[in-house]
Design a protein around this motif. Structure first.
Motif, PDB file in Angstrom:
ATOM      1  N   VAL A 237       0.817  -1.217   0.000  1.00  0.00           N
ATOM      2  CA  VAL A 237       0.000   0.000   0.000  1.00  0.00           C
ATOM      3  C   VAL A 237       0.852   1.269   0.000  1.00  0.00           C
ATOM      4  CG1 VAL A 237      -2.031  -1.067   1.044  1.00  0.00           C
ATOM      5  CG2 VAL A 237      -0.278  -0.051   2.505  1.00  0.00           C
ATOM      6  N   GLY A 238       2.167   1.125  -0.118  1.00  0.00           N
ATOM      7  CA  GLY A 238       3.038   2.285  -0.251  1.00  0.00           C
ATOM      8  C   GLY A 238       3.603   2.851   1.033  1.00  0.00           C
ATOM      9  N   LYS A 239       3.473   2.120   2.122  1.00  0.00           N
ATOM     10  CA  LYS A 239       4.047   2.572   3.391  1.00  0.00           C
ATOM     11  C   LYS A 239       5.391   1.878   3.606  1.00  0.00           C
ATOM     12  CE  LYS A 239      -0.309   3.417   5.754  1.00  0.00           C
ATOM     13  NZ  LYS A 239      -1.091   3.118   6.951  1.00  0.00           N
ATOM     14  N   PHE A 240       6.218   2.481   4.436  1.00  0.00           N
ATOM     15  CA  PHE A 240       7.490   1.858   4.753  1.00  0.00           C
ATOM     16  C   PHE A 240       7.267   0.658   5.657  1.00  0.00           C
ATOM     17  CE2 PHE A 240       8.818   6.311   4.056  1.00  0.00           C
ATOM     18  CZ  PHE A 240       9.592   6.087   2.939  1.00  0.00           C
ATOM     19  N   SER A 241       7.904  -0.455   5.333  1.00  0.00           N
ATOM     20  CA  SER A 241       7.805  -1.661   6.149  1.00  0.00           C
ATOM     21  C   SER A 241       8.891  -1.604   7.218  1.00  0.00           C
ATOM     22  CB  SER A 241       7.980  -2.907   5.284  1.00  0.00           C
ATOM     23  OG  SER A 241       8.032  -4.047   6.113  1.00  0.00           O
ATOM     24  N   LYS A 242       8.514  -1.192   8.412  1.00  0.00           N
ATOM     25  CA  LYS A 242       9.488  -1.041   9.499  1.00  0.00           C
ATOM     26  C   LYS A 242      10.148  -2.364   9.862  1.00  0.00           C
ATOM     27  CE  LYS A 242       6.662   2.637  11.286  1.00  0.00           C
ATOM     28  NZ  LYS A 242       5.616   2.910  12.249  1.00  0.00           N
ATOM     29  N   ALA A 243       9.384  -3.434   9.870  1.00  0.00           N
ATOM     30  CA  ALA A 243       9.929  -4.745  10.235  1.00  0.00           C
ATOM     31  C   ALA A 243      10.977  -5.200   9.224  1.00  0.00           C
ATOM     32  CB  ALA A 243       8.810  -5.768  10.341  1.00  0.00           C
ATOM     33  N   GLU A 244      10.678  -5.069   7.937  1.00  0.00           N
ATOM     34  CA  GLU A 244      11.629  -5.481   6.899  1.00  0.00           C
ATOM     35  C   GLU A 244      12.851  -4.570   6.881  1.00  0.00           C
ATOM     36  OE1 GLU A 244      11.777  -8.168   4.901  1.00  0.00           O
ATOM     37  OE2 GLU A 244      10.075  -8.879   6.061  1.00  0.00           O
ATOM     38  N   LEU A 245      12.626  -3.293   7.099  1.00  0.00           N
ATOM     39  CA  LEU A 245      13.726  -2.334   7.132  1.00  0.00           C
ATOM     40  C   LEU A 245      14.688  -2.654   8.267  1.00  0.00           C
ATOM     41  CD1 LEU A 245      15.066   0.252   6.162  1.00  0.00           C
ATOM     42  CD2 LEU A 245      13.467   1.527   7.565  1.00  0.00           C
ATOM     43  N   LEU A 246      14.154  -2.919   9.445  1.00  0.00           N
ATOM     44  CA  LEU A 246      14.989  -3.255  10.587  1.00  0.00           C
ATOM     45  C   LEU A 246      15.734  -4.565  10.358  1.00  0.00           C
ATOM     46  CD1 LEU A 246      15.979  -2.558  13.411  1.00  0.00           C
ATOM     47  CD2 LEU A 246      13.961  -3.717  14.318  1.00  0.00           C
ATOM     48  N   LYS A 247      15.034  -5.559   9.786  1.00  0.00           N
ATOM     49  CA  LYS A 247      15.666  -6.843   9.509  1.00  0.00           C
ATOM     50  C   LYS A 247      16.841  -6.669   8.531  1.00  0.00           C
ATOM     51  CE  LYS A 247      12.830 -10.011   8.129  1.00  0.00           C
ATOM     52  NZ  LYS A 247      12.046 -11.055   7.446  1.00  0.00           N
ATOM     53  N   LYS A 248      16.633  -5.904   7.458  1.00  0.00           N
ATOM     54  CA  LYS A 248      17.689  -5.668   6.470  1.00  0.00           C
ATOM     55  C   LYS A 248      18.852  -4.906   7.107  1.00  0.00           C
ATOM     56  CE  LYS A 248      18.840  -3.259   2.232  1.00  0.00           C
ATOM     57  NZ  LYS A 248      18.448  -2.247   1.276  1.00  0.00           N
ATOM     58  N   TYR A 249      18.515  -3.896   7.886  1.00  0.00           N
ATOM     59  CA  TYR A 249      19.572  -3.076   8.488  1.00  0.00           C
ATOM     60  C   TYR A 249      20.413  -3.900   9.458  1.00  0.00           C
ATOM     61  CZ  TYR A 249      22.063   0.920  10.146  1.00  0.00           C
ATOM     62  OH  TYR A 249      23.069   1.791  10.446  1.00  0.00           O
ATOM     63  N   LYS A 250      19.763  -4.714  10.272  1.00  0.00           N
ATOM     64  CA  LYS A 250      20.494  -5.567  11.206  1.00  0.00           C
ATOM     65  C   LYS A 250      21.426  -6.517  10.465  1.00  0.00           C
ATOM     66  CE  LYS A 250      17.217  -6.025  15.000  1.00  0.00           C
ATOM     67  NZ  LYS A 250      16.384  -7.009  15.703  1.00  0.00           N
ATOM     68  N   LYS A 251      20.903  -7.127   9.409  1.00  0.00           N
ATOM     69  CA  LYS A 251      21.666  -8.137   8.675  1.00  0.00           C
ATOM     70  C   LYS A 251      22.854  -7.533   7.932  1.00  0.00           C
ATOM     71  CE  LYS A 251      21.095 -11.676   5.150  1.00  0.00           C
ATOM     72  NZ  LYS A 251      20.176 -12.302   4.206  1.00  0.00           N
ATOM     73  N   GLN A 252      22.655  -6.407   7.248  1.00  0.00           N
ATOM     74  CA  GLN A 252      23.694  -5.857   6.378  1.00  0.00           C
ATOM     75  C   GLN A 252      24.600  -4.842   7.046  1.00  0.00           C
ATOM     76  OE1 GLN A 252      21.816  -4.369   2.864  1.00  0.00           O
ATOM     77  NE2 GLN A 252      21.273  -6.394   2.149  1.00  0.00           N
ATOM     78  N   ASN A 253      24.065  -4.019   7.925  1.00  0.00           N
ATOM     79  CA  ASN A 253      24.832  -2.882   8.391  1.00  0.00           C
ATOM     80  C   ASN A 253      25.216  -2.899   9.861  1.00  0.00           C
ATOM     81  OD1 ASN A 253      24.800  -1.473   5.891  1.00  0.00           O
ATOM     82  ND2 ASN A 253      22.656  -1.039   6.256  1.00  0.00           N
TER      83      ASN A 253
END
Length: 75
Positions: A53-69
């Motif tokens: 629906v065009g909103k930021f996915s906080k859960a996916e963002l946090l998961k990606k950030y934890k994993k990569q950065n």
């Protein structure tokens, strides 16, 4: 041992990869200079996951950030 808080700024800003590091440093320095708050990192729109629906996915963002950065970030 005292646990330190970390502050991350998530921004909707489209930026070229050539400007990415420079712009991050500028924003971190500006925020610290104006408020005294030291940001741990700045994450731009291109790094963010969107829901259907065009909103930021906080859960996916946090998961990606934890994993990569930042694997030490806790939810």
């Amino acid at each position: 041992m005292e646990e330190k808080s970390k502050i991350y700024l998530f921004m909707e800003l489209e930026i070229s990869s050539a400007e990415y590091t420079k712009k991050k440093k500028e924003i971190i320095m500006f925020i610290q200079g104006e408020t005294g708050i030291k940001l741990s990192d700045v994450i731009f729109k291109d790094d963010m996951f969107m829901t259907q629906v065009g909103k930021f996915s906080k859960a996916e963002l946090l998961k990606k950030y934890k994993k990569q950065n930042c694997p030490e970030v806790n939810s």
